[in-house]
Scaffold this motif. Structure first.
Motif, short mmCIF file in Angstrom:
data_model
loop_
_atom_site.label_atom_id
_atom_site.label_comp_id
_atom_site.label_asym_id
_atom_site.label_seq_id
_atom_site.Cartn_x
_atom_site.Cartn_y
_atom_site.Cartn_z
N MET A 1 6.89 7.91 -6.36
CA MET A 1 6.05 7.96 -5.19
C MET A 1 5.81 6.53 -4.71
SD MET A 1 2.29 9.66 -4.79
CE MET A 1 1.37 8.60 -5.87
N ASP A 2 5.98 6.31 -3.43
CA ASP A 2 5.75 5.03 -2.78
C ASP A 2 4.46 5.11 -1.98
OD1 ASP A 2 7.14 2.71 -2.98
OD2 ASP A 2 8.56 3.15 -1.38
N VAL A 3 3.38 4.50 -2.44
CA VAL A 3 2.11 4.52 -1.71
C VAL A 3 2.11 3.35 -0.73
CG1 VAL A 3 -0.39 4.37 -1.91
CG2 VAL A 3 0.92 5.57 -3.67
#
Length: 124
Positions: A1-3
């Protein structure tokens, strides 16, 4: 996941009172406003007040706000009429903390990281 970005969302019971608290008492800068909501700058993230809540805050949630000088921050807030729930003190883990609450009772922990603490990145 890329926040890519983050926000804390609060649904205050009284929007106007909470907006005034965060903007005027705490002095947070407004990032964005829209019908029914205000987003404040919060260091590396954002705090969004949106809509109207009915439950109020839970006891297991707190905002952690790092400041340069906790005692100076508490003095500044006292000049604006806010009394801390707990005065500044050094914790066993080495941080200096004071506690305040917003109009709904959301606990806010004001934190100072002493110069010799392992969390210190900016050594100014």
């Amino acid at each position: 996941m890329d926040v890519l970005s983050s926000r804390i969302l609060l649904k205050p019971r009284d929007f106007d009172s909470s907006r005034a608290f965060y903007a005027e008492t705490l002095g947070l800068a407004v990032y964005r406003e829209f019908p029914g909501g205000t987003v404040f700058f919060l260091g590396g993230g954002f705090l969004e007040l949106v809509g109207t809540g009915s439950e109020g805050p839970g006891p297991d949630v707190a905002l952690w706000l790092q400041v340069r000088d906790v005692r100076a921050a508490v003095t500044e807030l006292a000049a604006r009429g806010l009394r801390p729930d707990r005065e500044p003190r050094e914790e066993p883990w080495g941080l200096i903390e004071a506690w305040i609450s917003d109009p709904d009772g959301t606990r806010i922990v004001l934190v100072e990281v002493p110069p010799d603490h392992p969390l210190r990145v900016d050594t100014r």
